[in-house]
Scaffold this motif. Sequence first.
Motif, PDB file in Angstrom:
ATOM      1  N   CYS A 129     -10.008  14.197   7.591  1.00 22.87           N
ATOM      2  CA  CYS A 129      -8.723  14.085   7.308  1.00 22.87           C
ATOM      3  C   CYS A 129      -8.164  13.238   8.111  1.00 22.87           C
ATOM      4  CB  CYS A 129      -8.043  15.623   7.634  1.00 22.87           C
ATOM      5  SG  CYS A 129      -8.543  16.675   6.401  1.00 22.87           S
ATOM      6  N   ILE A 130      -8.303  13.031   9.320  1.00 27.58           N
ATOM      7  CA  ILE A 130      -7.794  11.850  10.409  1.00 27.58           C
ATOM      8  C   ILE A 130      -8.059  10.579   9.725  1.00 27.58           C
ATOM      9  CG2 ILE A 130      -7.847  10.692  12.421  1.00 27.58           C
ATOM     10  CD1 ILE A 130      -7.992  13.710  13.739  1.00 27.58           C
ATOM     11  N   PHE A 131      -9.287  10.415   9.508  1.00 22.91           N
ATOM     12  CA  PHE A 131      -9.826   9.054   8.887  1.00 22.91           C
ATOM     13  C   PHE A 131      -9.187   8.758   7.636  1.00 22.91           C
ATOM     14  CE2 PHE A 131     -13.260   6.984   6.532  1.00 22.91           C
ATOM     15  CZ  PHE A 131     -13.208   5.568   7.030  1.00 22.91           C
ATOM     16  N   SER A 132      -9.074   9.774   6.706  1.00 26.14           N
ATOM     17  CA  SER A 132      -8.590   9.568   5.484  1.00 26.14           C
ATOM     18  C   SER A 132      -6.952   9.247   5.542  1.00 26.14           C
ATOM     19  CB  SER A 132      -8.283  10.914   4.539  1.00 26.14           C
ATOM     20  OG  SER A 132      -7.950  10.901   3.333  1.00 26.14           O
ATOM     21  N   GLY A 133      -6.276   9.772   6.577  1.00 26.17           N
ATOM     22  CA  GLY A 133      -4.973   9.668   6.556  1.00 26.17           C
ATOM     23  C   GLY A 133      -4.391   8.460   7.172  1.00 26.17           C
ATOM     24  N   VAL A 134      -5.509   7.923   8.099  1.00 27.70           N
ATOM     25  CA  VAL A 134      -5.155   6.594   8.655  1.00 27.70           C
ATOM     26  C   VAL A 134      -5.868   5.327   8.068  1.00 27.70           C
ATOM     27  CG1 VAL A 134      -5.748   5.028  10.684  1.00 27.70           C
ATOM     28  CG2 VAL A 134      -5.491   7.459  11.166  1.00 27.70           C
ATOM     29  N   SER A 135      -6.700   5.486   7.207  1.00 25.69           N
ATOM     30  CA  SER A 135      -7.359   4.503   6.556  1.00 25.69           C
ATOM     31  C   SER A 135      -6.661   4.157   5.217  1.00 25.69           C
ATOM     32  CB  SER A 135      -8.905   4.831   6.130  1.00 25.69           C
ATOM     33  OG  SER A 135      -8.838   5.986   5.057  1.00 25.69           O
ATOM     34  N   VAL A 136      -5.687   5.091   4.765  1.00 24.83           N
ATOM     35  CA  VAL A 136      -4.888   4.784   3.630  1.00 24.83           C
ATOM     36  C   VAL A 136      -3.843   3.843   4.142  1.00 24.83           C
ATOM     37  CG1 VAL A 136      -3.245   6.718   3.674  1.00 24.83           C
ATOM     38  CG2 VAL A 136      -3.908   6.018   1.577  1.00 24.83           C
ATOM     39  N   ILE A 137      -3.566   3.905   5.398  1.00 25.36           N
ATOM     40  CA  ILE A 137      -2.338   3.073   5.603  1.00 25.36           C
ATOM     41  C   ILE A 137      -2.666   1.518   5.688  1.00 25.36           C
ATOM     42  CG2 ILE A 137      -1.093   2.187   7.957  1.00 25.36           C
ATOM     43  CD1 ILE A 137      -1.040   5.215   8.880  1.00 25.36           C
ATOM     44  N   ALA A 138      -4.109   1.344   6.054  1.00 21.25           N
ATOM     45  CA  ALA A 138      -4.637  -0.076   5.923  1.00 21.25           C
ATOM     46  C   ALA A 138      -4.667  -0.608   4.468  1.00 21.25           C
ATOM     47  CB  ALA A 138      -5.859  -0.096   6.655  1.00 21.25           C
ATOM     48  N   TRP A 139      -5.146   0.568   3.728  1.00 19.93           N
ATOM     49  CA  TRP A 139      -5.449   0.005   2.284  1.00 19.93           C
ATOM     50  C   TRP A 139      -4.108  -0.354   1.571  1.00 19.93           C
ATOM     51  CZ3 TRP A 139      -9.111  -1.788  -0.220  1.00 19.93           C
ATOM     52  CH2 TRP A 139     -10.425  -1.143  -0.263  1.00 19.93           C
ATOM     53  N   ASN A 140      -2.909   0.511   1.941  1.00 17.13           N
ATOM     54  CA  ASN A 140      -1.483   0.242   1.212  1.00 17.13           C
ATOM     55  C   ASN A 140      -1.190  -0.913   1.937  1.00 17.13           C
ATOM     56  OD1 ASN A 140      -2.044   2.674   0.091  1.00 17.13           O
ATOM     57  ND2 ASN A 140      -0.106   3.746   1.352  1.00 17.13           N
ATOM     58  N   ALA A 141      -1.363  -1.469   3.044  1.00 19.34           N
ATOM     59  CA  ALA A 141      -0.679  -2.908   3.543  1.00 19.34           C
ATOM     60  C   ALA A 141      -1.517  -3.709   2.722  1.00 19.34           C
ATOM     61  CB  ALA A 141      -0.967  -2.715   5.144  1.00 19.34           C
ATOM     62  N   LEU A 142      -2.906  -3.400   2.648  1.00 14.32           N
ATOM     63  CA  LEU A 142      -3.670  -4.587   2.005  1.00 14.32           C
ATOM     64  C   LEU A 142      -3.258  -4.961   0.537  1.00 14.32           C
ATOM     65  CD1 LEU A 142      -6.442  -6.694   2.782  1.00 14.32           C
ATOM     66  CD2 LEU A 142      -7.656  -4.628   1.751  1.00 14.32           C
ATOM     67  N   ASP A 143      -2.999  -3.920  -0.183  1.00 14.59           N
ATOM     68  CA  ASP A 143      -2.305  -4.085  -1.599  1.00 14.59           C
ATOM     69  C   ASP A 143      -1.076  -4.902  -1.485  1.00 14.59           C
ATOM     70  OD1 ASP A 143      -4.457  -2.410  -2.616  1.00 14.59           O
ATOM     71  OD2 ASP A 143      -3.253  -0.859  -2.397  1.00 14.59           O
ATOM     72  N   VAL A 144      -0.305  -4.540  -0.372  1.00 19.54           N
ATOM     73  CA  VAL A 144       1.044  -5.468  -0.491  1.00 19.54           C
ATOM     74  C   VAL A 144       0.714  -6.893   0.021  1.00 19.54           C
ATOM     75  CG1 VAL A 144       3.211  -5.704   0.773  1.00 19.54           C
ATOM     76  CG2 VAL A 144       2.294  -3.428   0.179  1.00 19.54           C
ATOM     77  N   VAL A 145      -0.053  -7.094   1.092  1.00 21.20           N
ATOM     78  CA  VAL A 145      -0.294  -8.546   1.793  1.00 21.20           C
ATOM     79  C   VAL A 145      -1.175  -9.123   0.732  1.00 21.20           C
ATOM     80  CG1 VAL A 145      -1.832  -9.527   3.354  1.00 21.20           C
ATOM     81  CG2 VAL A 145      -0.407  -7.543   3.876  1.00 21.20           C
ATOM     82  N   GLY A 146      -2.092  -8.431   0.001  1.00 22.47           N
ATOM     83  CA  GLY A 146      -2.916  -9.391  -1.187  1.00 22.47           C
ATOM     84  C   GLY A 146      -2.227  -9.744  -2.226  1.00 22.47           C
ATOM     85  N   THR A 147      -0.932  -8.952  -2.431  1.00 21.42           N
ATOM     86  CA  THR A 147      -0.036  -9.512  -3.574  1.00 21.42           C
ATOM     87  C   THR A 147       0.894 -10.647  -3.057  1.00 21.42           C
ATOM     88  OG1 THR A 147      -0.289  -7.494  -4.420  1.00 21.42           O
ATOM     89  CG2 THR A 147       1.594  -8.721  -5.120  1.00 21.42           C
ATOM     90  N   GLU A 148       1.514 -10.520  -1.908  1.00 18.84           N
ATOM     91  CA  GLU A 148       2.411 -11.486  -1.654  1.00 18.84           C
ATOM     92  C   GLU A 148       1.880 -12.805  -0.862  1.00 18.84           C
ATOM     93  OE1 GLU A 148       5.977  -8.367  -0.080  1.00 18.84           O
ATOM     94  OE2 GLU A 148       4.493  -9.037   1.552  1.00 18.84           O
ATOM     95  N   LEU A 149       0.535 -12.781  -0.449  1.00 17.64           N
ATOM     96  CA  LEU A 149       0.029 -14.273   0.052  1.00 17.64           C
ATOM     97  C   LEU A 149      -0.046 -15.164  -1.139  1.00 17.64           C
ATOM     98  CD1 LEU A 149      -2.837 -12.589   2.429  1.00 17.64           C
ATOM     99  CD2 LEU A 149      -0.755 -13.922   3.088  1.00 17.64           C
ATOM    100  N   TYR A 150      -0.111 -14.832  -2.296  1.00 18.00           N
ATOM    101  CA  TYR A 150      -0.439 -15.912  -3.333  1.00 18.00           C
ATOM    102  C   TYR A 150       0.734 -15.835  -4.438  1.00 18.00           C
ATOM    103  CZ  TYR A 150      -5.085 -15.708  -1.132  1.00 18.00           C
ATOM    104  OH  TYR A 150      -6.023 -15.905  -0.257  1.00 18.00           O
ATOM    105  N   PRO A 151       0.953 -16.953  -5.125  1.00 21.70           N
ATOM    106  CA  PRO A 151       1.976 -17.214  -5.841  1.00 21.70           C
ATOM    107  C   PRO A 151       1.458 -16.701  -7.432  1.00 21.70           C
ATOM    108  CG  PRO A 151       1.019 -19.202  -5.640  1.00 21.70           C
ATOM    109  CD  PRO A 151       0.542 -18.232  -4.495  1.00 21.70           C
ATOM    110  N   THR A 152       2.265 -16.135  -8.336  1.00 21.28           N
ATOM    111  CA  THR A 152       1.967 -15.761  -9.604  1.00 21.28           C
ATOM    112  C   THR A 152       0.787 -16.407 -10.181  1.00 21.28           C
ATOM    113  OG1 THR A 152       4.064 -14.896  -9.822  1.00 21.28           O
ATOM    114  CG2 THR A 152       2.737 -15.269 -11.909  1.00 21.28           C
ATOM    115  N   GLN A 153       0.773 -18.038  -9.868  1.00 17.03           N
ATOM    116  CA  GLN A 153      -0.266 -19.057 -10.594  1.00 17.03           C
ATOM    117  C   GLN A 153      -1.390 -18.518 -10.031  1.00 17.03           C
ATOM    118  OE1 GLN A 153       2.617 -19.726  -8.967  1.00 17.03           O
ATOM    119  NE2 GLN A 153       3.415 -21.835  -9.730  1.00 17.03           N
TER     120      GLN A 153
END
Length: 426
Positions: A341-365
Amino acid sequence: RLSYEEAVEEAFGLFHWLLLVVCGWANASDAVEILCVSFLLPTARCDLLLSSSDMGLLTASIFLMMFGGYMWGYLADLRGRRKVLVVSLAINGLFGGLASLAPWFWLFLLLRFISGVVGGSIPVIFSYFSEFMPRLRRGAMISALATFWMAGNILAALAWLVIPRTWAHFALGSLDFQSWRLFVVLCSIPSISSAILFKLLMPESPKFLMEGLLPIKHIFSGSIKTRSIVLLIIFYCISFYYGLWMWFPELFARIESSGGSPCANVSLPSPLNNQSCYPVKTAYMEGFTIAASNLPGNIFTILIMDSIGGKTLLCSLLVSSLSVFLIYVVQTKAQSLALSCIFSGVSVIAWNALDVVGTELYPTQLSSALGFFTGVGRVAAIMGNVVFGKLVDSNCTVPILLVSALLLTGGVVALLLPQTRQTELT
């Protein structure tokens, strides 16, 4: 005359919440497709006469969606986000459902393979969703979208409502249609219903209609080359842990049967006829508990993503690394569940951050970049499953320490990324 960013910033209302629900349901369908296999294996193994190597192959094949992610990302840049989502989600659900009728393992594997390879469109969902979001709300809304993965995880964990039930068992011609086959059919519903919702309710991305496109090779050139290399490393490091995640039930079974650290007790799989084909409900309830433990991490990221940015939250990989390392001190079933449960709760924070960063690092093109990096992550997931399958009985210390080291590496390398908080998609 307003620019694209200015026009998007002008309004935020009911449409954006509807968009969140529709895109979130599609994201949940991806979680259901991946995780449902781990719940049906104990029963399907008896019906399809699966060996341990067969189960390992089926588990690894789930992550072949890497090809679909890259292919659909490329087509989305050419033909449009909405069209690609409708087709890919429909194919994913159709072949996923047809797998329930497969009388032989090779056919079941083939249909699941097609479902995964042709239906891996999740990167397109995040690109599509982000292009409608106002800059000041984008981080929180993408985090909310990522939260639907937990919803899919919980839906898959509800297997205990279907698989152990003997009433869901009947003859369909010459096919013995057992409860696990019904569960496979139910797991295809989110994908098919998502395709229908996109077709009926959602418009094409306005930014796609306005922007030109660049080849994917541009992500490794010019000023964005360094960030692309860093992101590639992070995606690989964080995705490799799927090997550990898929093998958690086996490691915990060793703790329960012989006590001590799971790596201190080498145990080979029992013969097929000595294993129960219908596990007790507690096995599914533990999976449900672990899935629900994502909730605190998801709420945390939604509340603070726009305040501190995804780069900072990626440092939670360091805590994930520590939680994996501490698997050595696990001594009881209760402790192993708490650790999960600890691993699941903490790892999802990194996954959510990666989803945001991966989207914002590049333009729509270059929105297909996220599909490329997701593909890299799927390769890592396959390798993680293969490594655990080879070493879990002979020297499981190696893969566990490897996962911990890779998560640590990902957290440290994340410090090299630029801050993307509330950046424009240009």
